[in-house]
Design an enzyme around this catalytic site. Structure first.
Site, PDB file in Angstrom:
ATOM      1  N   ARG A 234     -21.869  19.112   3.154  1.00 20.25           N
ATOM      2  CA  ARG A 234     -22.475  19.285   1.836  1.00 20.25           C
ATOM      3  C   ARG A 234     -22.200  20.696   1.338  1.00 20.25           C
ATOM      4  O   ARG A 234     -22.286  21.669   2.106  1.00 20.25           O
ATOM      5  CB  ARG A 234     -23.998  19.071   1.894  1.00 20.25           C
ATOM      6  CG  ARG A 234     -24.436  17.609   1.998  1.00 20.25           C
ATOM      7  CD  ARG A 234     -24.133  16.810   0.734  1.00 20.25           C
ATOM      8  NE  ARG A 234     -24.560  15.433   0.810  1.00 20.25           N
ATOM      9  CZ  ARG A 234     -23.786  14.417   1.204  1.00 20.25           C
ATOM     10  NH1 ARG A 234     -22.540  14.632   1.578  1.00 20.25           N
ATOM     11  NH2 ARG A 234     -24.255  13.179   1.204  1.00 20.25           N
ATOM     12  N   GLU A 263     -22.484  19.378  -7.439  1.00 18.41           N
ATOM     13  CA  GLU A 263     -21.575  18.241  -7.615  1.00 18.41           C
ATOM     14  C   GLU A 263     -22.009  17.292  -8.734  1.00 18.41           C
ATOM     15  O   GLU A 263     -21.162  16.669  -9.357  1.00 18.41           O
ATOM     16  CB  GLU A 263     -21.432  17.462  -6.292  1.00 18.41           C
ATOM     17  CG  GLU A 263     -20.536  18.179  -5.309  1.00 18.41           C
ATOM     18  CD  GLU A 263     -20.203  17.355  -4.073  1.00 18.41           C
ATOM     19  OE1 GLU A 263     -20.793  16.271  -3.880  1.00 18.41           O
ATOM     20  OE2 GLU A 263     -19.353  17.802  -3.297  1.00 18.41           O
ATOM     21  N   HIS A 297     -14.674  15.409  -2.801  1.00 13.62           N
ATOM     22  CA  HIS A 297     -15.616  14.571  -2.030  1.00 13.62           C
ATOM     23  C   HIS A 297     -15.019  13.172  -1.777  1.00 13.62           C
ATOM     24  O   HIS A 297     -15.593  12.153  -2.191  1.00 13.62           O
ATOM     25  CB  HIS A 297     -16.974  14.477  -2.745  1.00 13.62           C
ATOM     26  CG  HIS A 297     -18.117  14.239  -1.797  1.00 13.62           C
ATOM     27  ND1 HIS A 297     -19.346  14.811  -1.916  1.00 13.62           N
ATOM     28  CD2 HIS A 297     -18.195  13.465  -0.681  1.00 13.62           C
ATOM     29  CE1 HIS A 297     -20.142  14.406  -0.954  1.00 13.62           C
ATOM     30  NE2 HIS A 297     -19.458  13.574  -0.174  1.00 13.62           N
TER      31      HIS A 297
HETATM   32  C1  COI Z   1     -22.231  10.514   2.572  1.00 14.95           C
HETATM   33  O1  COI Z   1     -22.114   9.374   3.044  1.00 14.95           O
HETATM   34  O2  COI Z   1     -23.180  11.237   2.887  1.00 14.95           O
HETATM   35  C2  COI Z   1     -21.225  11.005   1.609  1.00 14.95           C
HETATM   36  O3  COI Z   1     -21.102  12.180   1.441  1.00 14.95           O
HETATM   37  C3  COI Z   1     -20.400   9.994   0.908  1.00 14.95           C
HETATM   38  C4  COI Z   1     -20.539   9.869  -0.574  1.00 14.95           C
HETATM   39  C5  COI Z   1     -20.461   8.428  -1.010  1.00 14.95           C
HETATM   40  C6  COI Z   1     -21.647  10.580  -1.208  1.00 14.95           C
END
Ligand code: COI
Length: 333
Positions: A234, A263, A297
């Site tokens: 993150r 984001e 991402h």
């Molecule tokens: C997660 O699975 O935590 C991701 O970062 C993927 C995304 C679809 C937000």
């Protein structure tokens, strides 16, 4: 049973249809959930979101007023889910605790190897017709290097396996390592890991109000001179000024990230130029190319991961509807 699913890109639709073995009545919204499109869930029984969707009190209050009892996420991370508001409003929440761990692990590994072998530096030069070789391109080889995995859960463990297969020494920091992790990697304290590692890759969850800026000045300054840092977890975990300082003072040779701060205002958008990215720190980071590599991402944007996210989410809904609970429920502490 009617489910509204947000953030469904056209490429994902056929998978949602193919995997819908319970016959849910799906409504797809391509955009992420914002404060402007909650209405698309009116009349639904449940809502499915993904990372960066605003599953916050404001939207949950609307959902509750329309009788929606289930708001689930198909992501691993759930920092975007207001668990307390859900509890207050009688809404159940669940997540997908794991999808193909290779999805994020392979991307983290690829960013790491790219920076470690200065691939992007070379490419950005030859694109300018510059075929000189600078000392900055001089590299180690991975089988002589040490890779530090911070957080050796499913994804960290999978990345560790990839590096191990190439002969790297793999060390890890994790307060609760699995037996398999202990067998694969040498476990140590974070300061020792940072001191030894040529590549550091971070795989820890983000807990709002608890671990933002985990990667701060102190973290970076404990790293070996010339090391590479990778963050596919993150954006909030990394303090951007600390990263830029590390690049300037030599502790960092490169920073690779699949995630940035802010984001919700950046992902999925195409800006006219870097100047138009609506966050000064992210602008600074992007401008630090070629030693900074940022991807939008996409760690989980692979076919196996997508299939897991969707089918586990369908199972979560099916479980809660038939038994009143799901093993993947998430609750406020
Ligand atoms: C997660 O699975 O935590 C991701 O970062 C993927 C995304 C679809 C937000």
């Amino acid at each position: 049973v009617k489910i509204t699913s947000y953030g469904v890109r056209p490429i994902e639709r056929p998978y949602f249809d193919k995997l819908n073995k319970y016959g849910f009545e799906m409504t797809y919204v391509e955009d992420l959930l914002t404060h402007d499109n909650a209405e698309a869930s009116k009349g639904a029984d449940a809502v499915l979101v993904r990372g960066n969707c605003l599953a916050d009190r404001q939207n949950l209050e609307k959902f509750a007023s329309w009788g929606i009892k289930y708001v689930f996420t198909r992501s691993v991370g759930f920092n975007h889910m207001d668990l307390q508001a859900a509890a207050d409003l009688g809404i159940e929440m669940a997540r997908v605790p794991g999808y193909s761990p290779y999805a994020v692990a392979e991307l983290a590994f690829t960013l790491g190897m790219n920076l470690f072998r200065h691939v992007n530096l070379g490419i950005s030069q030859t694109r300018q017709a510059d075929f000189t070789i600078s000392p900055a391109m001089f590299s180690k080889e991975i089988h002589t290097a040490t890779v530090g995995i911070v957080g050796i859960g499913r994804i960290g463990y999978t990345e560790a396996k990839l590096y191990k297969a190439l002969g790297a020494k793999v060390v890890a920091y994790d307060p609760y390592p699995s037996d398999a992790a202990k067998e694969l990697a040498e476990m140590m304290d974070l300061p020792d890991l940072l001191k030894q590692s040529d590549i550091v890759s971070v795989h820890v969850p983000y807990f709002p109000g608890k671990n933002e800026d985990l990667i701060d000045d102190q973290f970076v300054s404990q790293m070996k001179q010339g090391a590479v840092l990778i963050n596919t977890a993150r954006g909030e975990l990394a303090n951007i000024p600390a990263i830029l300082k590390g690049l300037a003072d030599g502790h960092l040779d490169g920073y690779g990230a699949d995630v940035v701060v802010d984001e919700v205002n950046i992902l999925g958008k195409q800006f006219a130029s870097v100047d138009d990215i609506p966050n000064q720190q992210v602008r600074d980071l992007v401008r630090a190319n070629p030693r900074v590599l940022i991807t939008p991402h996409v760690g989980s944007y692979t076919e196996p991961a997508l299939q897991d996210m969707i089918s586990i989410s369908y199972d979560n809904f099916h479980d809660i509807l038939t038994t009143g609970t799901t093993k993947n429920a998430i609750h406020a502490k």
